[in-house]
Design a protein around this motif. Structure first.
Motif, short mmCIF file in Angstrom:
data_model
loop_
_atom_site.label_atom_id
_atom_site.label_comp_id
_atom_site.label_asym_id
_atom_site.label_seq_id
_atom_site.Cartn_x
_atom_site.Cartn_y
_atom_site.Cartn_z
N THR A 38 0.73 -1.36 -0.04
CA THR A 38 -0.02 0.05 -0.01
C THR A 38 0.67 1.27 0.10
N PHE A 97 -0.35 -0.64 -6.19
CA PHE A 97 -1.50 -0.73 -5.55
C PHE A 97 -2.63 -0.19 -6.30
N ARG A 132 -8.31 2.71 -7.33
CA ARG A 132 -7.12 2.31 -6.51
C ARG A 132 -7.57 1.17 -5.78
N GLY A 133 -6.43 0.00 -5.50
CA GLY A 133 -6.56 -1.01 -5.01
C GLY A 133 -6.60 -2.23 -5.94
N PRO A 179 -6.80 -1.99 2.75
CA PRO A 179 -6.76 -0.63 2.44
C PRO A 179 -5.47 0.23 2.31
N ARG A 180 -5.58 1.09 1.70
CA ARG A 180 -4.52 2.13 1.69
C ARG A 180 -4.75 3.40 2.43
N GLY A 202 -11.36 5.01 0.68
CA GLY A 202 -10.28 3.87 0.37
C GLY A 202 -9.55 3.45 1.85
N GLN A 218 -10.56 -1.58 0.33
CA GLN A 218 -9.17 -1.94 -0.58
C GLN A 218 -9.63 -1.16 -1.93
N HIS A 219 -10.60 -1.64 -2.77
CA HIS A 219 -10.71 -1.35 -3.94
C HIS A 219 -12.03 -0.30 -4.14
#
Length: 213
Positions: A5, A11, A86-87, A102-103, A184, A188-189
């Motif tokens: 991440t 990522f 993202r993700g 998650p980021r 996010g 994750q996505h």
């Protein structure tokens, strides 16, 4: 193993953008906008449909703001399609090594541009697994994103399939980036879709003047 991440490209943090300018000068305007936008820290790939930009959330917001502000400043009617994701770095498979999860990043910070924009926005938390004790609930995340828009002052109304935003172009973009990164932090996505209208003849003259004030 290094936390994936921490690497935005690994990522899958990025955007796809399509600019449409209602003018026979569109090639000149588009090339000038791309040249004017600060793409430092980003990977750019331009095709015949869209431009891909990959990199961290703050750099993406800066680039998107530069790009669209340049087009807005021409006074030409234009439409901008933005897809954020993202993700999910893969084309079809979104499994990240090591169960990355998650980021979490600081909220991206935008800037006022003095250009009015109206927009239609949708956000999609593509969550199917629990994070710790937090059970998946996509509507919870969507409502949290809408609350972010309301707090920003860019929220206009909830409409069929989209949320209507308007105001200074930079603030509209910041609203979308902050909500995307905020959701996010738990999912994750996350993808988000934005259609921006610039210099439309149907824009309210008073609202446009207020954005320039």
């Amino acid at each position: 193993m290094e936390n994936i991440t921490q690497d935005p490209l690994a990522f899958g943090v990025g955007a796809r953008v399509t600019l449409s300018v209602m003018s026979d000068r569109y090639v000149e305007v588009l090339l000038a906008a791309v040249d004017a936008a600060d793409s430092s820290g980003l990977v750019l790939e331009t095709g015949d449909v869209s431009t891909y930009a990959g990199g961290d959330e703050q750099a993406l917001l800066r680039w998107l703001t530069d790009l669209t502000q340049h087009v807005a400043a021409t006074g030409l009617h234009a439409s901008v399609q933005v897809l954020l994701s993202r993700g999910c770095p893969g084309e079809a498979v979104c499994e990240l090594p090591g169960g990355a999860g998650p980021r979490r990043v600081d909220a991206p910070r935008g800037r006022r541009t003095g250009n009015f924009a109206s927009a239609e926005w949708a956000l999609y938390p593509l969550e199917d697994t629990a994070v710790g004790e937090r059970a998946p609930d996509h509507m919870r995340e969507i409502y949290a994103a809408i609350d972010t828009a309301k707090a920003s002052g860019t929220f206009v109304a909830s409409e069929h399939f989209v949320t209507k935003l308007s105001g200074d172009l930079g603030r509209v973009l910041e609203t979308v980036a902050v909500a995307w990164a905020g959701v996010g932090a738990h999912v994750q996505h996350v993808t988000s879709h934005l259609t921006i209208s610039l210099n439309s003849p149907s824009h309210d003259a008073g609202a446009a003047a207020g954005a320039r004030a």
